[in-house]
Design a protein around this motif. Sequence first.
Motif, mmCIF file in Angstrom:
data_model
loop_
_atom_site.group_PDB
_atom_site.id
_atom_site.type_symbol
_atom_site.label_atom_id
_atom_site.label_comp_id
_atom_site.label_asym_id
_atom_site.label_seq_id
_atom_site.Cartn_x
_atom_site.Cartn_y
_atom_site.Cartn_z
ATOM 1 N N ASP A 58 0.807 -1.232 0.000
ATOM 2 C CA ASP A 58 0.000 0.000 0.000
ATOM 3 C C ASP A 58 0.838 1.280 0.000
ATOM 4 O OD1 ASP A 58 0.969 -0.279 2.517
ATOM 5 O OD2 ASP A 58 -0.944 -0.119 3.545
ATOM 6 N N LEU A 59 2.059 1.212 -0.522
ATOM 7 C CA LEU A 59 2.959 2.368 -0.638
ATOM 8 C C LEU A 59 3.215 3.068 0.696
ATOM 9 C CD1 LEU A 59 1.713 3.927 -3.990
ATOM 10 C CD2 LEU A 59 3.678 2.440 -3.633
ATOM 11 N N THR A 60 3.248 2.298 1.777
ATOM 12 C CA THR A 60 3.546 2.827 3.108
ATOM 13 C C THR A 60 5.057 2.830 3.310
ATOM 14 O OG1 THR A 60 1.497 1.893 3.943
ATOM 15 C CG2 THR A 60 3.141 2.551 5.569
ATOM 16 N N ILE A 61 5.591 3.973 3.686
ATOM 17 C CA ILE A 61 7.029 4.075 3.951
ATOM 18 C C ILE A 61 7.231 3.867 5.439
ATOM 19 C CG2 ILE A 61 9.030 5.588 3.883
ATOM 20 C CD1 ILE A 61 7.775 6.930 1.458
ATOM 21 N N ARG A 62 7.885 2.762 5.791
ATOM 22 C CA ARG A 62 8.137 2.444 7.198
ATOM 23 C C ARG A 62 9.406 1.612 7.318
ATOM 24 N NH1 ARG A 62 5.367 -2.645 9.186
ATOM 25 N NH2 ARG A 62 5.900 -1.636 11.125
ATOM 26 N N ILE A 63 9.947 1.562 8.522
ATOM 27 C CA ILE A 63 11.122 0.741 8.798
ATOM 28 C C ILE A 63 10.770 -0.247 9.901
ATOM 29 C CG2 ILE A 63 12.820 2.468 8.097
ATOM 30 C CD1 ILE A 63 13.269 3.066 11.064
ATOM 31 N N ASP A 64 11.535 -1.303 9.998
ATOM 32 C CA ASP A 64 11.402 -2.268 11.077
ATOM 33 C C ASP A 64 12.367 -1.850 12.193
ATOM 34 O OD1 ASP A 64 10.911 -4.465 12.642
ATOM 35 O OD2 ASP A 64 12.012 -5.871 11.366
ATOM 36 N N GLY A 65 11.819 -1.564 13.381
ATOM 37 C CA GLY A 65 12.626 -1.036 14.476
ATOM 38 C C GLY A 65 13.715 -1.985 14.940
ATOM 39 N N GLU A 66 13.382 -3.265 15.100
ATOM 40 C CA GLU A 66 14.378 -4.237 15.561
ATOM 41 C C GLU A 66 15.490 -4.424 14.540
ATOM 42 O OE1 GLU A 66 12.426 -7.836 16.613
ATOM 43 O OE2 GLU A 66 11.129 -6.856 18.077
ATOM 44 N N LYS A 67 15.105 -4.449 13.291
ATOM 45 C CA LYS A 67 16.108 -4.601 12.236
ATOM 46 C C LYS A 67 17.018 -3.373 12.169
ATOM 47 C CE LYS A 67 16.379 -6.194 7.489
ATOM 48 N NZ LYS A 67 15.615 -6.495 6.287
ATOM 49 N N VAL A 93 12.650 5.143 18.222
ATOM 50 C CA VAL A 93 12.572 4.587 16.878
ATOM 51 C C VAL A 93 11.100 4.558 16.490
ATOM 52 C CG1 VAL A 93 12.993 2.587 15.413
ATOM 53 C CG2 VAL A 93 14.632 3.167 17.179
ATOM 54 N N HIS A 94 10.724 5.452 15.586
ATOM 55 C CA HIS A 94 9.368 5.444 15.037
ATOM 56 C C HIS A 94 9.411 4.667 13.737
ATOM 57 C CE1 HIS A 94 7.169 8.152 17.662
ATOM 58 N NE2 HIS A 94 8.242 8.922 17.695
ATOM 59 N N GLU A 95 8.508 3.710 13.626
ATOM 60 C CA GLU A 95 8.513 2.903 12.415
ATOM 61 C C GLU A 95 7.820 3.602 11.253
ATOM 62 O OE1 GLU A 95 7.053 -0.939 13.512
ATOM 63 O OE2 GLU A 95 8.934 -1.447 14.492
ATOM 64 N N GLN A 96 6.766 4.352 11.548
ATOM 65 C CA GLN A 96 6.055 5.063 10.484
ATOM 66 C C GLN A 96 5.581 6.393 11.019
ATOM 67 O OE1 GLN A 96 2.641 3.058 8.996
ATOM 68 N NE2 GLN A 96 2.225 4.612 7.480
ATOM 69 N N PRO A 97 6.006 7.485 10.534
ATOM 70 C CA PRO A 97 7.051 7.711 9.536
ATOM 71 C C PRO A 97 8.425 7.376 10.120
ATOM 72 C CG PRO A 97 6.369 9.806 10.435
ATOM 73 C CD PRO A 97 5.447 8.758 11.018
ATOM 74 N N PRO A 98 9.350 6.961 9.299
ATOM 75 C CA PRO A 98 10.649 6.505 9.801
ATOM 76 C C PRO A 98 11.461 7.637 10.431
ATOM 77 C CG PRO A 98 10.364 5.971 7.471
ATOM 78 C CD PRO A 98 9.221 6.797 7.871
ATOM 79 N N LYS A 99 11.647 7.552 11.757
ATOM 80 C CA LYS A 99 12.409 8.563 12.490
ATOM 81 C C LYS A 99 13.143 7.872 13.626
ATOM 82 C CE LYS A 99 11.812 12.237 15.803
ATOM 83 N NZ LYS A 99 12.356 11.474 16.892
#
Length: 132
Positions: A58-67, A93-99
Amino acid sequence: MRESVWAVFIVSIGIVSIAFVYFFQSMTNTDEHNYHLLKETTEAAMYDAFDLAAYRIDLTIRIDGEKFVENFIRRFAENASLSRTYVVKIYDVHEQPPKVSLQVASTEQARVGEVMDFDIINRLDAILETPY
């Protein structure tokens, strides 16, 4: 005799000034090394932790915090100076939005008569920017 006292004075001033330049250069190099290492390692770890599956769905920009934490610690340990002790604190560590919010602290010692410790602390708040 007067000229020899002036010569000794000028030589001693030169030695003291060289010691100050060496001391401040060491502090500046340590601070600059820590900052660039922190910045580049954070950026690379954020790109490694990018959640490509969520983006494809769904075109969501996010990161995996543990990774991110795993990649950051691994990359930082590979490139850090082995002669220093680092304290790495990951505040947020915010996963969405990545910060992410990070702090790296190290101690530099100087010996000017007595041993003095200087704490060098670098903080970084990073947001992952991607072309949309």
